[in-house]
Structure formats: structure tokens, C-alpha cells
Motif scaffolding. Structure first.
Motif, PDB file in Angstrom:
ATOM      1  N   GLN A   6      -1.397  12.521  -1.104  1.00 38.95           N
ATOM      2  CA  GLN A   6      -0.770  11.515  -0.991  1.00 38.95           C
ATOM      3  C   GLN A   6      -1.044  11.520   0.618  1.00 38.95           C
ATOM      4  OE1 GLN A   6       3.591  10.603  -1.049  1.00 38.95           O
ATOM      5  NE2 GLN A   6       4.189  12.777  -1.642  1.00 38.95           N
ATOM      6  N   GLY A   7      -0.455  12.490   1.816  1.00 36.23           N
ATOM      7  CA  GLY A   7      -0.402  11.985   2.960  1.00 36.23           C
ATOM      8  C   GLY A   7      -1.598  11.633   3.806  1.00 36.23           C
ATOM      9  N   ILE A   8      -2.872  11.864   2.944  1.00 36.31           N
ATOM     10  CA  ILE A   8      -4.093  11.262   3.686  1.00 36.31           C
ATOM     11  C   ILE A   8      -3.905   9.977   3.148  1.00 36.31           C
ATOM     12  CG2 ILE A   8      -6.633  11.012   2.975  1.00 36.31           C
ATOM     13  CD1 ILE A   8      -6.208  14.482   2.992  1.00 36.31           C
ATOM     14  N   ILE A   9      -3.821   9.444   2.089  1.00 35.65           N
ATOM     15  CA  ILE A   9      -3.620   7.890   1.437  1.00 35.65           C
ATOM     16  C   ILE A   9      -2.648   7.162   2.375  1.00 35.65           C
ATOM     17  CG2 ILE A   9      -3.077   6.477  -0.020  1.00 35.65           C
ATOM     18  CD1 ILE A   9      -3.982   8.655  -2.118  1.00 35.65           C
ATOM     19  N   LEU A  10      -1.899   8.001   2.823  1.00 32.10           N
ATOM     20  CA  LEU A  10      -0.506   7.059   4.088  1.00 32.10           C
ATOM     21  C   LEU A  10      -1.278   7.287   5.271  1.00 32.10           C
ATOM     22  CD1 LEU A  10       2.529   8.638   2.771  1.00 32.10           C
ATOM     23  CD2 LEU A  10       2.357   6.021   2.641  1.00 32.10           C
ATOM     24  N   ILE A  11      -2.248   8.453   6.040  1.00 37.73           N
ATOM     25  CA  ILE A  11      -2.176   8.150   7.091  1.00 37.73           C
ATOM     26  C   ILE A  11      -3.219   7.103   7.068  1.00 37.73           C
ATOM     27  CG2 ILE A  11      -4.127   9.800   7.035  1.00 37.73           C
ATOM     28  CD1 ILE A  11      -1.271   9.787  10.326  1.00 37.73           C
TER      29      ILE A  11
ATOM     30  N   ASN B  35       4.309  12.332   8.108  1.00 38.36           N
ATOM     31  CA  ASN B  35       5.183  12.804   7.192  1.00 38.36           C
ATOM     32  C   ASN B  35       6.885  12.747   6.427  1.00 38.36           C
ATOM     33  OD1 ASN B  35       3.363  15.163   8.197  1.00 38.36           O
ATOM     34  ND2 ASN B  35       4.167  15.183   9.491  1.00 38.36           N
ATOM     35  N   VAL B  36       7.850  11.596   7.419  1.00 36.25           N
ATOM     36  CA  VAL B  36       8.698  11.045   6.818  1.00 36.25           C
ATOM     37  C   VAL B  36       8.481  10.296   5.339  1.00 36.25           C
ATOM     38  CG1 VAL B  36       9.768   9.560   7.450  1.00 36.25           C
ATOM     39  CG2 VAL B  36       9.835  10.819   9.289  1.00 36.25           C
ATOM     40  N   LEU B  37       7.267   9.593   5.640  1.00 29.39           N
ATOM     41  CA  LEU B  37       7.601   8.553   4.223  1.00 29.39           C
ATOM     42  C   LEU B  37       7.047   9.801   3.201  1.00 29.39           C
ATOM     43  CD1 LEU B  37       5.190   5.767   5.530  1.00 29.39           C
ATOM     44  CD2 LEU B  37       7.633   5.487   5.219  1.00 29.39           C
TER      45      LEU B  37
ATOM     46  N   GLY C 279       0.973  -1.040   0.128  1.00 31.42           N
ATOM     47  CA  GLY C 279       0.566   0.128  -0.203  1.00 31.42           C
ATOM     48  C   GLY C 279       0.932   1.445   0.173  1.00 31.42           C
ATOM     49  N   VAL C 280       2.270   1.104   0.921  1.00 30.80           N
ATOM     50  CA  VAL C 280       2.998   2.324   1.064  1.00 30.80           C
ATOM     51  C   VAL C 280       3.394   2.598  -0.467  1.00 30.80           C
ATOM     52  CG1 VAL C 280       4.820   3.100   1.716  1.00 30.80           C
ATOM     53  CG2 VAL C 280       3.166   2.599   3.213  1.00 30.80           C
TER      54      VAL C 280
END
Length: 257
Positions: A160-165, A184-186, A145-146
Motif C-alpha cells: 500500500q505504501g508503493i501505491i500511496l507514494i 508513512n503517516v497515511l 485515490g487515497v
């Protein structure tokens, strides 16, 4: 670029840096601003991506206390972000500009939908996490997923941050603020990887980058990342989402015009 345009780009960079740190959809501020100022969409996207890298770094640093104890997990997941960003960046550079004009409209619509549904998505994530234990690293499913989120980020990047969280919240058993720090790191890994790729292509191929735009967004996003890490949580979520949606709709209108 005149002084007024430069001020608009810098201000958009500040807003994007703060929003990316807190939510993760700052490109829906900077990218439409650049398109509205007349920059070609692909040039605007590449220049925006490179300019947002310093903001991602300062945002991640602002969450350094929440990052404690996550080195192993994030090192593992960052490999997926790196590979995905390379694939997404190569797709951006390899596909015709006409394809980007069409694809990016769909991606902005997806990003806007994610911005709007984020509160319900977070509640759903919290309900899923109650009483359920998951692997410390999220297992292979989270890594894949990442990687896919990295492809999305390398190609365009908005939300992309919303997808990651969402992915981290569903797959991992941890505090939401710690997950946001990991996000934030990813995101910084994705943007940084794509930025290096785009710069190499500018040096050795024919990729177009507007370095004045990069400089202004970099300066703005650096300030915004610091501000977002410190006071971003005080911004009313409804007002923030409303601004993002309005700007995103303006971007769609400009791209379709």
C-alpha cells in the motif's frame, strides 16, 4: 509457538518495519512468514496488521523533519485513509475466509508487480512533475485515490505504501522524501484504523487474533521503523526488491498448495 518460530516472527517484524518505512511492502515479509509457520491466512493477516502499527508510528516519527509544513494536507488526506481502512477491514471480516484465500493471491501478485516496476514508476512520476504545478492538496482525485488505497490497506496492506507514494508523486508538487514521509503517516493511519476495528471485533464478535504474533511483530516492527528511518536508504534497492519478490512468490506457493 516455539523459540525458533518466535525468532522468525520477530525478525520478519524488524524487516517489515524497515521496509515499510523506506519502500512500503513489508507485509510481503511478515504475512508469508506467518503462513509458512502454519497460521490461517486471515488470522495471519489480522495479527500482522495490528503488529505493524508501532513500526508505522516509529517510521513516521523518523521522518518528522520532512513532515514539517504538511499538517493541513495530511489531515485532509488522512480522512480518506481512515474511511478506506474501515471499508477494507469490514470487507476482510465480512467476506468468507475462502474468498480471502483467492483474493489475497491476486493482491500479492499485484504487490510484487508494483515492487518490480517501482523504479520506472518513480522515473515516470518525476518526468510528469517537471514544469507542472498541482494543487497543494492534490484535489478531489488524490483524496479518492487515497481512500481506495486505504481500502486495499485495510483488507490486506502489502505494497500500500508503493501505491500511496505513486499517487502522491503524480498528484502533488513536492520533494520525493517529503512525499515518502507523508506516505508513512497515511499508511500508519490505515494500519491503526484497521487495528482498532479488528480489536473491537475480537472483543465483541468472533474475529481471531494471535496476540503472541502481534506482540512479536510489534516489537520487531518498532525496531525496524527506527532502523528504516535512519539507515534504510543505504540498502541496495535491487537486493531489497529481490528479497521481497522471493518471499512473495513463496507466499503464493504456500497459499495455493
Amino acid at each position: 509457538m516455539n523459540l525458533l518460530d518466535a525468532a522468525a516472527v520477530f525478525a520478519a517484524g524488524v524487516a517489515a518495519g524497515g521496509i515499510n518505512t523506506v519502500v512500503g511492502s513489508g507485509s510481503l515479509i511478515t504475512f508469508p512468514t506467518l503462513v509458512a509457520l502454519g497460521y490461517p491466512p486471515v488470522v495471519a493477516n489480522i495479527s500482522n496488521n495490528i503488529g505493524l502499527v508501532p513500526g508505522g508510528v516509529t517510521g513516521a516519527y523518523g521522518y518528522r523533519h520532512e513532515l514539517k509544513g504538511q499538517r493541513g494536507r495530511l489531515t485532509r488526506l488522512a480522512s480518506g485513509s481512515f474511511i478506506g481502512a474501515v471499508i477494507g477491514g469490514l470487507l476482510l471480516l465480512g467476506l468468507p475466509a475462502e474468498a480471502f484465500d483467492v483474493i489475497v493471491v491476486a493482491l500479492i501478485i499485484i504487490a510484487l508487480v508494483l515492487v518490480v516496476v517501482q523504479p520506472r514508476l518513480q522515473k515516470w512520476m518525476l518526468r510528469r512533475r517537471e514544469g507542472e504545478h498541482r494543487p497543494q492538496h492534490g484535489g478531489p482525485a488524490l483524496w479518492v485515490g487515497v481512500l481506495l488505497a486505504g481500502m486495499y490497506g485495510g483488507y490486506f496492506g502489502a505494497a500500500q505504501g508503493i501505491i500511496l507514494i505513486a499517487l502522491l508523486g503524480i498528484m502533488l508538487d513536492d520533494d520525493l522524501q517529503r512525499l515518502n514521509a507523508g506516505k508513512n503517516v497515511l499508511s500508519a493511519v490505515v494500519n491503526g484504523t484497521a487495528a482498532i476495528l479488528f480489536t473491537l471485533m475480537w472483543l465483541f464478535a468472533d474475529a481471531e487474533i494471535n496476540w503472541w504474533v502481534v506482540l512479536l511483530i510489534a516489537a520487531g516492527s518498532t525496531c525496524g521503523g527506527v532502523i528504516g528511518a535512519k539507515v534504510g536508504r543505504r540498502i541496495p534497492p535491487l537486493a531489497l526488491r529481490a528479497v521481497i519478490v522471493v518471499v512473495g512468490v513463496v507466499a503464493i506457493v504456500n497459499l495455493l498448495a
